[in-house]
Motif scaffolding. Sequence first.
Motif: not given
Length: 300
Positions: A249-273
């Motif tokens: 409900a409050t998830n924004v692009a910057g926060l999702e990038m942070y989670k994908q990169a630093f929490s899930f290790g999906n640096w490629g997906l975070a960079s695409a975002m």
Amino acid sequence: MKQKLGLAYREGLVGYLFLTPVFVFYAIFLVIPFIFSLFLSFTEWGGFDLASIRWVGLANYRTLFSANSTFLHPILTNTFTFAFGTVAISFVCALAVAYFITRLRWEGLWRTLYFLPSVTTVVAIGNIWLYLYNPTNGLINELFTWVGIPRQNFLQDPNTALMSVIVVGGWLGIGSSMLILSAGLKAIPEDYYEAADLEGGSLWKVFLGITLPLLKPSITFVLITSFIGGLQSFTLTMVMTRTGGPGDATNVAGLEMYKQAFSFGNWGLASAMAFVLFVCIMIITAIQMRFFRQGGVESY
């Protein structure tokens, strides 16, 4: 003639040598990371070990725009809603505050008081508002109870969570916007207002006919920078909701990038975002610049 050209060449060379530290700093902290991030957006990488980078082409972008992706909705939708909401609140309030404090005594004092939240860390601001929003003993709910309104779960209810964060973001941006707008108001010559007084112009007509048009360069700067900041924001949401909840409900692009990169290790997906958001910011900024230039502002 040759001596003059040689002297001009040497002077230019010396000038560029003095600028070398700036160019090096710019390259290390902006150009190289930008290029590396663009490269990562076409790869799959878990971080740290460069040897594990695997080229996947447009797979990350296809994932973002796939039918079952949550990036376009609700994440990108929340991002634009947050940006538009915070800019609307901060700009309207800042313009009103700037307009009236320039006509009050002790203007510097009022300007300082309104600017103080802008120099306070976002983490501190977010935690203070968490106490204000507390559903059991928060100040806002206590006031609601006093006037007969039921207590609200501001940050736990998906219907109110995003708006609750937007209110805080808008309030936080009032100070900096007010400072720029008040400086623009002070730069307007008093002769215009004196002429309007002689003509018997009302306060509202003077504001629409004199203040608003001459304040246009400051308004343009405030709206563009505030909107860019709103699209890039994630700290406030992370402090107040931790993960962008409830749900997304409050998830924004910057926060999702942070989670994908630093929490899930999906640096490629975070960079695409990041690059999708970069393109969105460029388009919105270009639209804003074109809209405000139509009035023929001399400063741009």
